[in-house]
Design a protein around this motif. Structure first.
Motif, PDB file in Angstrom:
ATOM      1  N   GLY A  11      86.417  13.670  21.766  1.00  0.00           N
ATOM      2  CA  GLY A  11      85.228  14.153  22.464  1.00  0.00           C
ATOM      3  C   GLY A  11      85.301  13.765  23.927  1.00  0.00           C
ATOM      4  O   GLY A  11      86.307  13.213  24.386  1.00  0.00           O
ATOM      5  N   TRP A  12      84.222  13.990  24.655  1.00  0.00           N
ATOM      6  CA  TRP A  12      84.250  13.684  26.096  1.00  0.00           C
ATOM      7  C   TRP A  12      84.137  12.189  26.378  1.00  0.00           C
ATOM      8  O   TRP A  12      84.381  11.728  27.488  1.00  0.00           O
ATOM      9  N   ARG A  13      83.812  11.419  25.348  1.00  0.00           N
ATOM     10  CA  ARG A  13      83.841   9.954  25.467  1.00  0.00           C
ATOM     11  C   ARG A  13      84.293   9.391  24.125  1.00  0.00           C
ATOM     12  O   ARG A  13      83.970   9.945  23.070  1.00  0.00           O
ATOM     13  N   GLU A  14      85.051   8.305  24.182  1.00  0.00           N
ATOM     14  CA  GLU A  14      85.614   7.685  22.986  1.00  0.00           C
ATOM     15  C   GLU A  14      85.709   6.177  23.181  1.00  0.00           C
ATOM     16  O   GLU A  14      85.753   5.702  24.318  1.00  0.00           O
ATOM     17  N   LEU A  15      85.770   5.453  22.062  1.00  0.00           N
ATOM     18  CA  LEU A  15      86.080   4.024  22.126  1.00  0.00           C
ATOM     19  C   LEU A  15      87.594   3.900  21.996  1.00  0.00           C
ATOM     20  O   LEU A  15      88.188   4.506  21.106  1.00  0.00           O
ATOM     21  N   VAL A  16      88.214   3.151  22.893  1.00  0.00           N
ATOM     22  CA  VAL A  16      89.666   3.000  22.890  1.00  0.00           C
ATOM     23  C   VAL A  16      90.022   1.518  22.807  1.00  0.00           C
ATOM     24  O   VAL A  16      89.174   0.651  23.034  1.00  0.00           O
ATOM     25  N   HIS A  17      91.278   1.257  22.494  1.00  0.00           N
ATOM     26  CA  HIS A  17      91.748  -0.123  22.334  1.00  0.00           C
ATOM     27  C   HIS A  17      93.008  -0.325  23.163  1.00  0.00           C
ATOM     28  O   HIS A  17      93.877   0.546  23.209  1.00  0.00           O
ATOM     29  N   LEU A  18      93.096  -1.477  23.804  1.00  0.00           N
ATOM     30  CA  LEU A  18      94.276  -1.887  24.558  1.00  0.00           C
ATOM     31  C   LEU A  18      94.739  -3.200  23.922  1.00  0.00           C
ATOM     32  O   LEU A  18      94.427  -4.290  24.412  1.00  0.00           O
ATOM     33  N   PRO A  19      95.448  -3.108  22.780  1.00  0.00           N
ATOM     34  CA  PRO A  19      95.730  -4.294  21.970  1.00  0.00           C
ATOM     35  C   PRO A  19      96.488  -5.404  22.676  1.00  0.00           C
ATOM     36  O   PRO A  19      96.165  -6.573  22.495  1.00  0.00           O
ATOM     37  N   GLU A  20      97.489  -5.073  23.511  1.00  0.00           N
ATOM     38  CA  GLU A  20      98.258  -6.131  24.192  1.00  0.00           C
ATOM     39  C   GLU A  20      97.427  -6.855  25.245  1.00  0.00           C
ATOM     40  O   GLU A  20      97.767  -7.955  25.652  1.00  0.00           O
ATOM     41  N   LEU A  21      96.338  -6.229  25.687  1.00  0.00           N
ATOM     42  CA  LEU A  21      95.464  -6.863  26.683  1.00  0.00           C
ATOM     43  C   LEU A  21      94.310  -7.598  26.016  1.00  0.00           C
ATOM     44  O   LEU A  21      93.531  -8.268  26.680  1.00  0.00           O
ATOM     45  N   GLY A  22      94.183  -7.447  24.698  1.00  0.00           N
ATOM     46  CA  GLY A  22      93.075  -8.081  23.976  1.00  0.00           C
ATOM     47  C   GLY A  22      91.748  -7.372  24.222  1.00  0.00           C
ATOM     48  O   GLY A  22      90.689  -7.977  24.072  1.00  0.00           O
ATOM     49  N   LEU A  23      91.797  -6.100  24.607  1.00  0.00           N
ATOM     50  CA  LEU A  23      90.579  -5.328  24.873  1.00  0.00           C
ATOM     51  C   LEU A  23      90.372  -4.323  23.741  1.00  0.00           C
ATOM     52  O   LEU A  23      91.244  -3.485  23.487  1.00  0.00           O
ATOM     53  N   HIS A  24      89.245  -4.425  23.062  1.00  0.00           N
ATOM     54  CA  HIS A  24      88.959  -3.568  21.914  1.00  0.00           C
ATOM     55  C   HIS A  24      87.614  -2.883  22.102  1.00  0.00           C
ATOM     56  O   HIS A  24      86.706  -3.439  22.724  1.00  0.00           O
ATOM     57  N   SER A  25      87.499  -1.687  21.569  1.00  0.00           N
ATOM     58  CA  SER A  25      86.263  -0.900  21.628  1.00  0.00           C
ATOM     59  C   SER A  25      85.749  -0.749  23.055  1.00  0.00           C
ATOM     60  O   SER A  25      84.584  -0.985  23.346  1.00  0.00           O
ATOM     61  N   VAL A  26      86.645  -0.349  23.943  1.00  0.00           N
ATOM     62  CA  VAL A  26      86.290  -0.101  25.337  1.00  0.00           C
ATOM     63  C   VAL A  26      85.785   1.343  25.427  1.00  0.00           C
ATOM     64  O   VAL A  26      86.479   2.267  24.997  1.00  0.00           O
ATOM     65  N   SER A  27      84.587   1.548  25.951  1.00  0.00           N
ATOM     66  CA  SER A  27      84.095   2.922  26.068  1.00  0.00           C
ATOM     67  C   SER A  27      84.803   3.597  27.238  1.00  0.00           C
ATOM     68  O   SER A  27      84.906   3.055  28.328  1.00  0.00           O
ATOM     69  N   ALA A  28      85.323   4.790  26.943  1.00  0.00           N
ATOM     70  CA  ALA A  28      86.127   5.512  27.921  1.00  0.00           C
ATOM     71  C   ALA A  28      85.653   6.957  28.031  1.00  0.00           C
ATOM     72  O   ALA A  28      85.296   7.581  27.033  1.00  0.00           O
ATOM     73  N   LYS A  29      85.686   7.461  29.239  1.00  0.00           N
ATOM     74  CA  LYS A  29      85.384   8.868  29.493  1.00  0.00           C
ATOM     75  C   LYS A  29      86.709   9.623  29.470  1.00  0.00           C
ATOM     76  O   LYS A  29      87.689   9.192  30.082  1.00  0.00           O
ATOM     77  N   ILE A  30      86.742  10.728  28.751  1.00  0.00           N
ATOM     78  CA  ILE A  30      87.924  11.574  28.701  1.00  0.00           C
ATOM     79  C   ILE A  30      87.821  12.537  29.879  1.00  0.00           C
ATOM     80  O   ILE A  30      86.830  13.246  30.012  1.00  0.00           O
ATOM     81  N   ASP A  31      88.829  12.534  30.755  1.00  0.00           N
ATOM     82  CA  ASP A  31      88.745  13.319  31.984  1.00  0.00           C
ATOM     83  C   ASP A  31      90.045  14.096  32.219  1.00  0.00           C
ATOM     84  O   ASP A  31      91.011  13.555  32.750  1.00  0.00           O
ATOM     85  N   THR A  32      90.042  15.381  31.831  1.00  0.00           N
ATOM     86  CA  THR A  32      91.240  16.195  31.994  1.00  0.00           C
ATOM     87  C   THR A  32      91.499  16.543  33.460  1.00  0.00           C
ATOM     88  O   THR A  32      92.573  17.012  33.796  1.00  0.00           O
ATOM     89  N   GLY A  33      90.522  16.291  34.320  1.00  0.00           N
ATOM     90  CA  GLY A  33      90.705  16.546  35.752  1.00  0.00           C
ATOM     91  C   GLY A  33      91.465  15.435  36.445  1.00  0.00           C
ATOM     92  O   GLY A  33      91.995  15.616  37.532  1.00  0.00           O
ATOM     93  N   ALA A  34      91.524  14.268  35.823  1.00  0.00           N
ATOM     94  CA  ALA A  34      92.250  13.124  36.396  1.00  0.00           C
ATOM     95  C   ALA A  34      93.647  13.086  35.796  1.00  0.00           C
ATOM     96  O   ALA A  34      93.814  13.264  34.593  1.00  0.00           O
ATOM     97  N   ARG A  35      94.649  12.855  36.613  1.00  0.00           N
ATOM     98  CA  ARG A  35      96.016  12.766  36.083  1.00  0.00           C
ATOM     99  C   ARG A  35      96.237  11.427  35.392  1.00  0.00           C
ATOM    100  O   ARG A  35      96.706  11.352  34.274  1.00  0.00           O
ATOM    101  N   THR A  36      95.901  10.342  36.086  1.00  0.00           N
ATOM    102  CA  THR A  36      96.197   8.989  35.599  1.00  0.00           C
ATOM    103  C   THR A  36      94.972   8.355  34.965  1.00  0.00           C
ATOM    104  O   THR A  36      93.865   8.511  35.460  1.00  0.00           O
ATOM    105  N   SER A  37      95.188   7.621  33.881  1.00  0.00           N
ATOM    106  CA  SER A  37      94.107   6.850  33.275  1.00  0.00           C
ATOM    107  C   SER A  37      93.795   5.675  34.183  1.00  0.00           C
ATOM    108  O   SER A  37      94.639   5.220  34.955  1.00  0.00           O
ATOM    109  N   SER A  38      92.571   5.170  34.094  1.00  0.00           N
ATOM    110  CA  SER A  38      92.130   4.103  34.981  1.00  0.00           C
ATOM    111  C   SER A  38      91.270   3.110  34.211  1.00  0.00           C
ATOM    112  O   SER A  38      90.483   3.498  33.356  1.00  0.00           O
TER     113      SER A  38
END
Length: 153
Positions: A11-38
């Motif tokens: 969907g246009w927003r999702e919970l994502v995980h960055l396991p090696e950074l110890g970051l879980h359930s990070v709310s993220a906006k899905i943005d097809t207009g942006a090339r790079t994730s931030s």
């Protein structure tokens, strides 16, 4: 011609995980207009370990008054043009990113996103050939129990 691969839908927003950074359930906006994730992160220092360049940075969750300090291999410092047309030089890290059941290594720029609603933005290079976006929905890759328990992503 072979049939197109069936990809998971986000969907246009999702919970994502960055396991090696110890970051879980990070709310993220899905943005097809942006090339790079931030990711919202404050760079604390650059250092070397085993001949590789690393960056140490802090991710602040202001509502919870929590600061998570993370370390990741830093691959580059790049000029990234934001939605307002301004180019900023940002550290770019490469780390595993998990959305739903799909985990992959993603390039993520570290930026001050404190004024933004979402601490993370998922750009099209992370989505390409992995997901289809349905902008009419939210939390499609988020376990229902997380949303039902009143966890406000």
């Amino acid at each position: 011609m072979k049939p197109p691969k069936v990809l998971p839908v986000v969907g246009w927003r999702e919970l994502v995980h960055l396991p090696e950074l110890g970051l879980h359930s990070v709310s993220a906006k899905i943005d097809t207009g942006a090339r790079t994730s931030s990711l919202h992160g404050t760079v604390l220092e650059e250092f070397e370990r085993d001949g590789q360049k690393y960056v140490r940075f802090a991710v602040d969750y202001e509502r919870q008054h929590v600061r998570q300090v993370c370390e990741a291999v830093h691959v580059d410092v790049r000029g990234i043009t934001s939605s307002n047309g301004e180019t900023q030089y940002r550290y770019v890290i490469k780390t595993p990113l998990k959305i739903g059941d799909v985990e992959f290594r993603a390039e993520i720029s570290l930026a001050d996103r404190s004024d933004m609603k979402f601490p993370m933005l998922i750009g099209r290079s992370s989505l390409r050939r992995r997901f289809v976006v349905d902008s009419g929905y939210s939390w499609l890759q988020t376990p229902e129990m997380t949303v039902q328990k009143g966890h406000k992503p």
